[in-house]
Scaffold this motif. Structure first.
Motif, short mmCIF file in Angstrom:
data_model
loop_
_atom_site.label_atom_id
_atom_site.label_comp_id
_atom_site.label_asym_id
_atom_site.label_seq_id
_atom_site.Cartn_x
_atom_site.Cartn_y
_atom_site.Cartn_z
N ASP A 81 10.26 11.47 13.88
CA ASP A 81 11.32 11.06 14.82
C ASP A 81 12.63 11.78 14.53
N VAL A 82 12.90 12.02 13.26
CA VAL A 82 14.15 12.71 12.89
C VAL A 82 14.18 14.11 13.50
N VAL A 83 13.07 14.83 13.43
CA VAL A 83 13.11 16.23 13.89
C VAL A 83 13.30 16.36 15.41
N VAL A 84 13.05 15.30 16.14
CA VAL A 84 13.27 15.37 17.60
C VAL A 84 14.50 14.58 18.04
N ALA A 85 15.23 14.04 17.11
CA ALA A 85 16.43 13.27 17.46
C ALA A 85 17.48 14.19 18.08
N THR A 86 18.28 13.65 18.97
CA THR A 86 19.32 14.46 19.63
C THR A 86 20.72 14.12 19.13
N GLN B 102 12.03 18.60 8.49
CA GLN B 102 10.93 19.52 8.80
C GLN B 102 10.32 20.09 7.52
N TYR B 103 11.17 20.39 6.55
CA TYR B 103 10.68 20.87 5.25
C TYR B 103 9.75 19.84 4.62
N LEU B 104 10.17 18.57 4.63
CA LEU B 104 9.32 17.51 4.05
C LEU B 104 8.00 17.39 4.80
N LEU B 105 8.04 17.45 6.12
CA LEU B 105 6.81 17.35 6.91
C LEU B 105 5.88 18.54 6.62
N ASP B 106 6.46 19.71 6.46
CA ASP B 106 5.65 20.90 6.15
C ASP B 106 4.94 20.75 4.80
N LYS B 107 5.55 19.97 3.91
CA LYS B 107 5.00 19.77 2.56
C LYS B 107 4.27 18.43 2.44
N ARG B 108 3.88 17.84 3.54
CA ARG B 108 3.30 16.49 3.54
C ARG B 108 2.11 16.36 2.58
N SER B 109 1.30 17.41 2.48
CA SER B 109 0.11 17.33 1.62
C SER B 109 0.48 17.29 0.13
N GLU B 110 1.73 17.58 -0.20
CA GLU B 110 2.15 17.60 -1.61
C GLU B 110 2.86 16.32 -2.06
N TRP B 111 3.09 15.41 -1.12
CA TRP B 111 3.93 14.24 -1.45
C TRP B 111 3.33 13.38 -2.56
N THR B 112 2.01 13.38 -2.65
CA THR B 112 1.35 12.46 -3.59
C THR B 112 1.23 13.06 -5.00
N GLU B 113 1.59 14.33 -5.14
CA GLU B 113 1.54 14.96 -6.46
C GLU B 113 2.94 14.96 -7.06
N ILE B 114 3.12 14.15 -8.08
CA ILE B 114 4.47 13.87 -8.58
C ILE B 114 4.83 14.75 -9.77
N PHE B 115 3.86 15.00 -10.63
CA PHE B 115 4.14 15.80 -11.82
C PHE B 115 3.48 17.17 -11.71
N ALA B 116 4.15 18.16 -12.29
CA ALA B 116 3.65 19.54 -12.19
C ALA B 116 2.36 19.69 -12.99
N GLU C 298 0.82 -1.21 0.00
CA GLU C 298 0.00 0.00 0.00
C GLU C 298 0.86 1.27 0.00
N TYR C 299 0.64 2.10 -0.99
CA TYR C 299 1.32 3.40 -1.07
C TYR C 299 1.14 4.20 0.21
N ASN C 300 -0.09 4.20 0.74
CA ASN C 300 -0.34 4.97 1.96
C ASN C 300 0.46 4.46 3.16
N ASP C 301 0.73 3.16 3.19
CA ASP C 301 1.55 2.62 4.28
C ASP C 301 2.99 3.10 4.16
N ALA C 302 3.47 3.22 2.94
CA ALA C 302 4.81 3.76 2.72
C ALA C 302 4.86 5.23 3.15
N LEU C 303 3.82 5.99 2.77
CA LEU C 303 3.77 7.41 3.18
C LEU C 303 3.75 7.54 4.69
N ASP C 304 2.94 6.70 5.35
CA ASP C 304 2.86 6.74 6.82
C ASP C 304 4.21 6.44 7.45
#
Ligand code: HCS
Length: 151
Positions: A106-111, A137-151, A92-98
């Motif tokens: 986890d990355v953004v809070v890693a020490t 953090q940039y990727l998380l901010d753009k989370r709603s755009e991950w599924t749109e691949i082509f302009a 499932e694509y959505n499982d990969a996204l999750d």
């Protein structure tokens, strides 16, 4: 057509960031490997700096496996614009996204960056936790755009 899937992708047509299923490889016994193109930067316009890219690789390699035993590999592209994420039997694509989203949270809070020493890494001097976290953090901010691949 070229044999390497990525060589058939028109890099001028994509719109980063995105998560794209690049290919599926069938094993002889019914297993399937799903290889995703996790594109961070717009090709030929932007790229990740090596220390940040490298630390993000280490962080995602370690932290993704806390969420899933299906991770075969998360590795950077040589063009420094993204990563390949290879997953076993996770159709499932959505499982990969999750999985990617949970990992980046986890990355953004890693020490610290895992394994950034000369025993465990081949270029231990080339790391940046802060740089990796900025990309995550940039990727998380753009989370709603991950599924749109082509302009
Ligand atoms: N990309 C590797 C880690 C190399 S340091 C992996 O297993 O995900």
């Amino acid at each position: 057509r070229m044999n390497v899937e990525s060589f058939n992708l028109d890099h001028t047509k994509v719109k980063a960031p995105y998560v794209r299923l690049a290919c599926v490889t069938d094993g002889d016994h019914g297993d399937k490997i799903y290889k995703y193109d996790l594109r961070v930067c717009q090709p030929n316009q932007d790229h990740m700096e090596m220390p940040a890219l490298h630390s993000l690789e280490h962080l995602m390699a370690e932290l993704s496996r806390n969420h899933s035993d299906k991770v075969i590999d998360i590795s950077p592209m040589g063009c420094q614009t993204g990563f390949y994420v290879a997953l076993l039997n996770l159709p499932e694509y959505n499982d990969a996204l999750d999985l990617i989203e949970k990992t980046l949270k986890d990355v953004v809070v890693a020490t610290e960056v895992p394994a950034c020493n000369e025993v465990q890494c081949g270029w231990a001097a080339s790391h940046s936790l802060e740089g990796a976290q900025k990309i995550a953090q940039y990727l998380l901010d753009k989370r709603s755009e991950w599924t749109e691949i082509f302009a």
